[in-house]
Design a protein around this motif. Structure first.
Motif, mmCIF file in Angstrom:
data_model
loop_
_atom_site.group_PDB
_atom_site.id
_atom_site.type_symbol
_atom_site.label_atom_id
_atom_site.label_comp_id
_atom_site.label_asym_id
_atom_site.label_seq_id
_atom_site.Cartn_x
_atom_site.Cartn_y
_atom_site.Cartn_z
ATOM 1 N N HIS A 8 26.668 -33.581 25.418
ATOM 2 C CA HIS A 8 26.743 -32.121 25.327
ATOM 3 C C HIS A 8 25.461 -31.441 25.791
ATOM 4 O O HIS A 8 25.429 -30.214 25.917
ATOM 5 C CB HIS A 8 27.069 -31.699 23.893
ATOM 6 N N THR A 45 35.958 -29.536 25.568
ATOM 7 C CA THR A 45 34.547 -29.290 25.271
ATOM 8 C C THR A 45 34.319 -27.820 24.961
ATOM 9 O O THR A 45 35.169 -26.960 25.218
ATOM 10 C CB THR A 45 33.654 -29.721 26.448
ATOM 11 N N GLN A 93 33.734 -33.192 23.102
ATOM 12 C CA GLN A 93 32.371 -32.684 23.047
ATOM 13 C C GLN A 93 31.315 -33.759 22.824
ATOM 14 O O GLN A 93 30.267 -33.735 23.444
ATOM 15 C CB GLN A 93 32.274 -31.619 21.932
#
Length: 247
Positions: free
Chosen positions: A63, A110, A163
């Motif tokens: 991320h 995400t 994510q």
């Protein structure tokens, strides 16, 4: 300078073996620093660039990867074709550990990432067609190269991009399965969309490191087993890329 191919290495692929006449380049971008220096060289007589997505010491979690800087840097060096190598979990029954897949679809789960070059102040707003997230001609070239090299790959599949950096719950994987995902990973997006915005051909080589939660016989996912599976799957990548370049 024109590059015949750019490769973005994922977990377990931090250097690309076999590169000759190597030159490391630190590329300044409008979006900050890349994950690592871009390593340029020759492979099978062709010009190649390699970039470690997570840094050369796996210091950048999924991320926090600067996807915009990475894609922009490769484009600025002359890349027009990009292969993203991604470590993933398997959901579909034929996508177990150590299998190599070349997905053809993608679902993005995400959040909080810079997903477009349009996010930059003053940038032109572009609405790209993303109905087919991977370039068909490059996918076909990868599949043909695998056939010539004798590398077994699964043709197609839907990549669910989550994510991270944590692995998913059983309920989350059950949801991904219901949504039609065959693979789950943490770095497929926004990389693919950013490549499309810069009109780069982009395809993914997915290395299946483990069964996703609830999909295998194991009660718990072992990191030691993940990395052992990745070492096995990653070994075929240089062979596959060399066959692709030879064509």
């Amino acid at each position: 300078m024109a590059l015949d191919l750019a490769i973005i290495g994922g977990t377990g692929l931090y250097q690309f073996p076999g590169l000759e006449k190597v030159e490391r380049k630190t590329v300044e971008t409008p979006f900050g620093a890349t994950s690592a220096p871009v390593v340029c060289g020759e492979l099978a007589g062709r010009s190649v660039a390699f970039l470690a997505r997570h840094g050369e010491g796996h210091s950048v979690p999924p991320h926090r990867v600067n996807y915009r800087a990475n894609i922009w840097a490769l484009h600025s060096l002359g890349a027009r074709r990009v292969i993203g190598v991604n470590a993933v979990g398997g959901i579909r029954d034929d996508m177990g550990p150590r299998v190599v897949a070349v997905p053809d679809q993608l679902i993005d789960y995400t959040h909080g990432r810079f997903t477009s070059f349009c996010d930059a102040d003053g940038a032109e707003v572009r609405h790209i067609d993303f109905s087919e997230p991977y370039t068909a001609s490059l996918r076909e070239a990868v599949l043909a190269a695998a056939g010539r090299a004798g590398v077994a790959v699964v043709d197609g599949g839907c990549y669910g991009a989550t994510q991270g950096p944590r692995l998913e719950t059983r309920a989350e994987i059950a949801r991904l399965r219901r949504d039609g995902c065959d693979l789950v990973g943490m770095t497929g997006m926004p990389e693919a969309a950013l490549a499309r915005e810069l009109e780069l051909d982009y395809a993914c080589i997915a290395l299946i490191a483990n069964w996703a939660a609830g999909c295998g016989d194991e009660a718990e996912i072992s990191l030691e087993e993940i990395f052992a599976n990745l070492r096995e799957a990653t070994a075929v990548v240089p062979v596959l890329i060399a066959a692709l370049l030879a064509a």
